[in-house]
Design an enzyme around this catalytic site. Structure first.
Site, PDB file in Angstrom:
ATOM      1  N   GLY A 251       0.785  -1.226   0.000  1.00  0.00           N
ATOM      2  CA  GLY A 251       0.000   0.000   0.000  1.00  0.00           C
ATOM      3  C   GLY A 251       0.818   1.278   0.000  1.00  0.00           C
ATOM      4  O   GLY A 251       0.351   2.321   0.465  1.00  0.00           O
ATOM      5  N   SER A 252       2.029   1.233  -0.564  1.00  0.00           N
ATOM      6  CA  SER A 252       2.814   2.479  -0.583  1.00  0.00           C
ATOM      7  C   SER A 252       2.176   3.509  -1.524  1.00  0.00           C
ATOM      8  O   SER A 252       2.248   4.711  -1.282  1.00  0.00           O
ATOM      9  CB  SER A 252       4.286   2.225  -0.944  1.00  0.00           C
TER      10      SER A 252
ATOM     11  N   ASP B 195      -4.819  -5.137 -18.110  1.00  0.00           N
ATOM     12  CA  ASP B 195      -3.924  -4.056 -18.549  1.00  0.00           C
ATOM     13  C   ASP B 195      -4.227  -3.501 -19.940  1.00  0.00           C
ATOM     14  O   ASP B 195      -3.352  -2.950 -20.593  1.00  0.00           O
ATOM     15  CB  ASP B 195      -2.455  -4.527 -18.504  1.00  0.00           C
TER      16      ASP B 195
ATOM     17  N   LYS C 227      -5.948  -9.184  -7.519  1.00  0.00           N
ATOM     18  CA  LYS C 227      -7.068 -10.059  -7.902  1.00  0.00           C
ATOM     19  C   LYS C 227      -7.782  -9.481  -9.109  1.00  0.00           C
ATOM     20  O   LYS C 227      -7.752  -8.264  -9.334  1.00  0.00           O
ATOM     21  CB  LYS C 227      -8.073 -10.170  -6.745  1.00  0.00           C
TER      22      LYS C 227
ATOM     23  N   ASN D 197      -6.119   1.785 -12.725  1.00  0.00           N
ATOM     24  CA  ASN D 197      -5.056   0.908 -12.228  1.00  0.00           C
ATOM     25  C   ASN D 197      -3.714   1.579 -12.478  1.00  0.00           C
ATOM     26  O   ASN D 197      -3.562   2.359 -13.414  1.00  0.00           O
ATOM     27  CB  ASN D 197      -5.094  -0.440 -12.956  1.00  0.00           C
TER      28      ASN D 197
ATOM     29  N   GLU E 286       5.691   6.237  -9.422  1.00  0.00           N
ATOM     30  CA  GLU E 286       4.288   5.840  -9.177  1.00  0.00           C
ATOM     31  C   GLU E 286       3.654   6.739  -8.118  1.00  0.00           C
ATOM     32  O   GLU E 286       2.513   7.179  -8.259  1.00  0.00           O
ATOM     33  CB  GLU E 286       4.220   4.386  -8.690  1.00  0.00           C
TER      34      GLU E 286
ATOM     35  N   HIS F   6       0.227   0.605 -13.262  1.00  0.00           N
ATOM     36  CA  HIS F   6       1.040  -0.532 -13.731  1.00  0.00           C
ATOM     37  C   HIS F   6       2.492  -0.072 -13.847  1.00  0.00           C
ATOM     38  O   HIS F   6       2.766   0.983 -14.420  1.00  0.00           O
ATOM     39  CB  HIS F   6       0.509  -1.014 -15.085  1.00  0.00           C
TER      40      HIS F   6
HETATM   41  C1  GAR Z   1       3.183  -1.240  -7.559  1.00  0.00           C
HETATM   42  O1  GAR Z   1       4.468  -1.239  -8.111  1.00  0.00           O
HETATM   43  C2  GAR Z   1       2.150  -1.376  -8.656  1.00  0.00           C
HETATM   44  O2  GAR Z   1       2.497  -0.711  -9.839  1.00  0.00           O
HETATM   45  C3  GAR Z   1       2.134  -2.858  -8.868  1.00  0.00           C
HETATM   46  O3  GAR Z   1       2.184  -3.393  -7.556  1.00  0.00           O
HETATM   47  C4  GAR Z   1       2.948  -2.504  -6.725  1.00  0.00           C
HETATM   48  C5  GAR Z   1       2.147  -2.226  -5.468  1.00  0.00           C
HETATM   49  O4  GAR Z   1       2.903  -1.512  -4.541  1.00  0.00           O
HETATM   50  N1  GAR Z   1       0.966  -3.263  -9.587  1.00  0.00           N
HETATM   51  C6  GAR Z   1       0.991  -4.172 -10.569  1.00  0.00           C
HETATM   52  O5  GAR Z   1       1.988  -4.783 -10.905  1.00  0.00           O
HETATM   53  C7  GAR Z   1      -0.359  -4.388 -11.249  1.00  0.00           C
HETATM   54  N2  GAR Z   1      -0.223  -5.169 -12.439  1.00  0.00           N
HETATM   55  P1  GAR Z   1       2.216  -0.842  -3.261  1.00  0.00           P
HETATM   56  O6  GAR Z   1       1.326  -1.908  -2.615  1.00  0.00           O
HETATM   57  O7  GAR Z   1       3.375  -0.499  -2.373  1.00  0.00           O
HETATM   58  O8  GAR Z   1       1.423   0.348  -3.705  1.00  0.00           O
END
Ligand code: GAR
Length: 196
Positions: free
Chosen positions: A13-14, A148, A89, A105, A177, A107
């Site tokens: 959840g950053s 995606d 999910k 979303n 991000e 990515h």
């Molecule tokens: C992030 O890097 C996000 O882009 C990726 O999961 C990570 C979650 O980090 N998502 C995917 O790969 C979706 N296909 P977080 O929980 O620290 O926000």
């Protein structure tokens, strides 16, 4: 538009935290009204809870119809936009239908490259490094029934250094991000990015 944001997250959840922090710093028309996780022990839920945000654990292991439960929670909080923040999910069809063109979303690559089923987290960065790309980046896109493939709303490139590994690239990308998700939400709230 006033955004009443519902967030779905599975792990750290950053990105959720970055959005929470930025909302506090800036005068924006965005409120996070509910956070749902499929993972009861996720740090994302802990972060949201400690910020006083309504949190819910909804998982197919404990609930027959995940879509129905997600819709129930988001309806209760009058959510008008959903952000997936590391949600691992598939989004149930019922939620896609109810929130058509209203689910975002993030990515960690430059879609349409390095997307699709199985392309998440470190898998993405490893594929990018193995392909010896010069750039990777971050994409914010609308979610539809195909992984995606929804309309791209915002993108930022990240140059790859010769000595980058998948994990150093992941760190660089995560920093981008954390800025791009909030910036995109802000543009939507200002109606500078239209969702349909
Ligand atoms: C992030 O890097 C996000 O882009 C990726 O999961 C990570 C979650 O980090 N998502 C995917 O790969 C979706 N296909 P977080 O929980 O620290 O926000």
């Amino acid at each position: 538009m006033k955004i009443r944001l519902g967030v779905l997250a599975s792990h750290g959840g950053s990105n959720l935290q970055a959005i929470i922090d930025q909302i506090k710093k800036e005068n924006v028309n965005i409120e996070i009204v509910a956070v749902i996780s499929n993972n009861s022990g996720s740090f994302a839920l802990k972060r949201a809870k400690s910020e006083g945000i309504n949190v819910y654990h909804i998982s197919s292991k404990t609930t027959f119809d995940v879509g129905e439960q997600i819709i129930k929670v988001f309806r209760q909080h009058q959510v008008n936009l959903i952000a997936l923040a590391g949600y691992m999910k598939k989004i149930p069809d019922s939620v896609l239908k109810k929130y058509s063109n209203r689910i975002l979303n993030i990515h960690p690559a430059l879609l349409p490259k390095y997307g699709g089923e199985g392309m998440y987290g470190m898998n993405v960065h490893e594929a990018v490094i193995n392909a010896k790309e010069e750039y990777s980046g971050v994409t914010i896109h609308l979610v539809n029934s195909k992984y995606d493939e929804g309309r791209i709303l915002n993108q930022q490139k990240v140059p790859i250094a010769k000595d980058d590994s998948a994990s150093t690239l992941a760190e660089k990308i995560l920093l981008v991000e954390h800025k791009l998700y909030f910036a995109t939400l802000k543009l939507i709230s200002e109606e500078k990015i239209m969702l349909q």
